[in-house]
Design an enzyme around this catalytic site. Sequence first.
Site, PDB file in Angstrom:
ATOM      1  N   CYS A   1     -19.387   2.198   8.641  1.00  0.00           N
ATOM      2  CA  CYS A   1     -18.450   1.522  10.138  1.00  0.00           C
ATOM      3  C   CYS A   1     -17.447   2.543   9.980  1.00  0.00           C
ATOM      4  O   CYS A   1     -17.089   2.124   9.388  1.00  0.00           O
ATOM      5  CB  CYS A   1     -18.326   0.331   9.147  1.00  0.00           C
ATOM      6  SG  CYS A   1     -16.973  -0.773  10.713  1.00  0.00           S
TER       7      CYS A   1
ATOM      8  N   CYS B   1       1.111  -1.258   0.441  1.00  0.00           N
ATOM      9  CA  CYS B   1      -0.132   0.276   0.209  1.00  0.00           C
ATOM     10  C   CYS B   1       0.799   1.270   0.439  1.00  0.00           C
ATOM     11  O   CYS B   1       1.906   1.148   0.355  1.00  0.00           O
ATOM     12  CB  CYS B   1      -0.593   0.209   1.153  1.00  0.00           C
ATOM     13  SG  CYS B   1      -2.364   1.694   1.209  1.00  0.00           S
TER      14      CYS B   1
HETATM   15 FE1  SF4 Z   1      -3.009   1.367   3.100  1.00  0.00          FE
HETATM   16 FE2  SF4 Z   1      -4.868   1.142   4.774  1.00  0.00          FE
HETATM   17 FE3  SF4 Z   1      -2.644   0.414   5.715  1.00  0.00          FE
HETATM   18 FE4  SF4 Z   1      -3.456   3.155   5.399  1.00  0.00          FE
HETATM   19  S1  SF4 Z   1      -4.284   1.754   7.052  1.00  0.00           S
HETATM   20  S2  SF4 Z   1      -0.668   1.247   4.735  1.00  0.00           S
HETATM   21  S3  SF4 Z   1      -4.290   2.837   4.119  1.00  0.00           S
HETATM   22  S4  SF4 Z   1      -4.339  -0.554   3.636  1.00  0.00           S
END
Ligand code: SF4
Length: 326
Positions: free
Chosen positions: A188, A53
């Site tokens: 949510c 991510c």
């Molecule tokens: Fe990615 Fe969501 Fe993890 Fe943040 S919380 S690093 S946006 S997967």
Amino acid sequence: MTTKTDWTIEEVRSLFARPFMDLLLDAQQVHRRHHAPNTVQISTLLSIKTGACPEDCGYCPQSVRHDTGLAPEELLEVDAVVARAQAARNAGATRFCMGAAYRSPKPKDLRKVIAMISAVKQMGLETCATLGMLSAEQARELKAAGLDYYNHNIDTSPEYYRKVITTRTFEDRLDTLREVRAAGMHVCCGGIVGMGEAAEDRAAMLHALATLPEHPQSVPINRLVRVPGTPLADAPPIDPFDYVRTIAVARILMPRSHVRLSAGRAEMSDELQALCFLAGANSIFYGEKLLTTGNPDCAHDARLFERLNLLAEPAAAAAESLAASA
Ligand code: SF4
Ligand code: SAM
Ligand code: DTB
């Protein structure tokens, strides 16, 4: 009956300052006015796209910026997701939550996720997804596909947010929440405690949730899972009683919402979880994995429910309590 959304921060602080036993008693009384006692809503999570991510959330093992040893996985195939949803339903879950490590979904991926949602919905399960930021159009497409809930957490107080995440803002989160509501989906939305935040941040986080234009129908209160390799791996653990207090205050501020005892249960004793249910928690994630980290095994949870005389809330009851709150 309308639900109070104009709480002041002083009111929230004074709830947190109450003697523990008084707070729990009040929370349980509020709980019983709005929900069937001794029942817990059961959701199962599946990571449909894992790791890599681009965001830098300090708590998250899935950020490409943290070396957590997690093996990234591409978006799953629809059949594989359906098989996992079937297994979750057979194990007793009534809601299936599909999570993806996206900043926001790309159009091609969204088409596949929409096929997953339609298939899971057709199985009679409630559907939930968490895919990062959404545009108005994407929110409408998800609603049309049969998505019941969208999970999008504010995670912490507006002030502490920028110390934990720099690649998006607290306001970005509110923008997506607005689009989700406008599309007619249930929200949510909750956060994480135990990230080294001050008690004041926990009050500010619950104040932000309880003063949204509408209370989220579901409020997950995660206790940080400290994953080695993340910047928050060594965050000081929150006092368990402060976790229970956070649940109790959430219950009082958002009386009709389902308050979920979320991440962190694997490190909680059965006794601590029982206190959380007494404080008004009435939802859990069930299944041996959350997204990438562990959760109590199903046999252990089934035994805990038996020992505490807790019953799984039928999907229909969840729908009724939502209708009553409308
Ligand atoms: Fe990615 Fe969501 Fe993890 Fe943040 S919380 S690093 S946006 S997967
Ligand atoms: N990428 C999307 C997003 O951030 O909205 C969806 C997936 S993200 C993993 C969903 C939520 O998981 C986060 O908002 C956060 O509240 C929670 N989470 C992530 N890592 C966690 C951890 N280590 N402990 C507790 N909760 C965590
Ligand atoms: C939420 O509030 N908690 C869940 C769900 N919504 C998506 C996620 C918890 C993730 C815990 C860390 C992991 O397993 O990766």
